[in-house]
Design a protein around this motif. Structure first.
Motif, short mmCIF file in Angstrom:
data_model
loop_
_atom_site.label_atom_id
_atom_site.label_comp_id
_atom_site.label_asym_id
_atom_site.label_seq_id
_atom_site.Cartn_x
_atom_site.Cartn_y
_atom_site.Cartn_z
N ILE A 129 0.86 -1.17 0.00
CA ILE A 129 0.00 0.00 0.00
C ILE A 129 0.90 1.23 0.00
CG2 ILE A 129 -1.67 1.32 1.36
CD1 ILE A 129 -2.48 -1.38 2.66
N LEU A 130 0.55 2.24 -0.77
CA LEU A 130 1.24 3.52 -0.73
C LEU A 130 0.33 4.54 -0.07
CD1 LEU A 130 2.67 3.60 -4.34
CD2 LEU A 130 4.01 3.42 -2.25
N ILE A 131 0.89 5.35 0.82
CA ILE A 131 0.14 6.46 1.40
C ILE A 131 0.84 7.73 1.01
CG2 ILE A 131 -0.61 7.62 3.51
CD1 ILE A 131 -0.98 4.96 4.80
N LEU A 132 0.11 8.62 0.32
CA LEU A 132 0.62 9.92 -0.08
C LEU A 132 0.03 10.97 0.85
CD1 LEU A 132 1.01 8.10 -2.59
CD2 LEU A 132 0.56 10.12 -3.98
N LEU A 133 0.85 11.92 1.26
CA LEU A 133 0.40 12.95 2.18
C LEU A 133 1.11 14.25 1.87
CD1 LEU A 133 -1.28 13.59 4.77
CD2 LEU A 133 0.74 12.97 6.07
N ALA A 134 0.33 15.31 1.68
CA ALA A 134 0.89 16.66 1.47
C ALA A 134 0.82 17.43 2.76
CB ALA A 134 0.10 17.38 0.38
N ARG A 135 1.93 18.12 3.07
CA ARG A 135 1.97 18.98 4.27
C ARG A 135 2.73 20.23 3.99
NH1 ARG A 135 2.20 15.23 9.59
NH2 ARG A 135 0.30 14.23 9.06
#
Length: 135
Positions: A129-135
Motif C-alpha cells: 500500500i502507498l500512502i501519499l500525504l501533502a503537508r
C-alpha cells in the motif's frame, strides 16, 4: 496475466483545508493477515488503515519525501518507483513495481489528508500500500 484489484481510496474529513503543502511524503506499507496489528510508526494512519483495508497487520517498509510542486521519481524498497509531477491539487502519479507500470492517475491532495493507493502484489497473500500525504 494476473488481474490485480486496485483499491483507490481518497480518505479525508469534510474540512476546509487548502492546497498549501510544500512537501509530499510517500510511505510504502506491507499489509498482511499475520495478526500483528499496526506498526508504531504508522500510528497516525492506524484508524484509517483499519477502517478501509481488509488486513490485520501493517508494517512500514520505506518512506521518502519530495518538495511540492513535485517533479521527481522516488525509488522505494521492494522494486517500487513513484513518479510524481505537478501541484498537489493536480498531481500526476505513476507507480511502477519491478519496472512494470502498475498505476497511472491524477490525484488531488489536501493538506494533512492521506491518500491510500493499494493492492500492489507482495509476498504470498500480502499486498503493498502507498500512502501519499501533502503537508
Amino acid at each position: 496475466m494476473k488481474t490485480f484489484c486496485w483499491t483507490v481510496c481518497l480518505i479525508g474529513w469534510l474540512t476546509l483545508t487548502g492546497f498549501a503543502g510544500d512537501t509530499l511524503s510517500i510511505r510504502l506499507i506491507e499489509a498482511s493477515n499475520d495478526g500483528k496489528g499496526v506498526a508504531p510508526e504508522l500510528s497516525d494512519v492506524e484508524k484509517l488503515l483499519k477502517q478501509n483495508m481488509p488486513y490485520s497487520g501493517y508494517r512500514l517498509v520505506d518512506s521518502k519525501a519530495t518538495p511540492l510542486p513535485a517533479s521527481a521519481t522516488i525509488d522505494l524498497a521492494a522494486g517500487f518507483k513513484v513518479k510524481c509531477s505537478g501541484k498537489q491539487n493536480n498531481l500526476s502519479v505513476t507507480v511502477t513495481q519491478n519496472k512494470k507500470e502498475s498505476l497511472r492517475s491524477t490525484v488531488e491532495l489536501r493538506d494533512g489528508k492521506p491518500l491510500i493507493l493499494g493492492g500492489f502484489p507482495g509476498k504470498g497473500e500480502n499486498r503493498y500500500i502507498l500512502i501519499l500525504l501533502a503537508r
